[in-house]
Design a protein around this motif. Structure first.
Motif: not given
Length: 78
Positions: A9, A11, A42-48
């Motif tokens: 996650r 952020d 960008a929208s936060s959080p992002c998941h990688l």
């Protein structure tokens, strides 16, 4: 729980923490390091889909290389 081992996650807090930890590494002591200025569009959080430890290692290497390169460029300019 297993997905937490494969997905990180990301952020602003995570990015700031990795940057701060990298800046305090012994190999970078004495270098003039600019504070991190994040602009999240960008929208936060992002998941990688990468394990957190791998993401942190990768980002630390990029930050470290950028700091060292900037320091080298400043030395050349003087």
């Amino acid at each position: 729980m297993l997905i937490g081992l494969r997905v990180v996650r990301v952020d602003a807090d995570l990015l700031r923490n990795i940057y701060a930890q990298t800046c305090h590494e012994p190999g970078l002591s004495g270098l003039d390091v600019t504070p991190l200025d994040l602009d999240f569009r960008a929208s936060s959080p992002c998941h990688l889909g990468v394990p957190r430890s791998d993401f942190e290692d990768l980002l630390r290497n990029l930050i470290r290389n950028a700091i060292q390169s900037t320091a080298t460029d400043k030395d050349r300019d003087n």
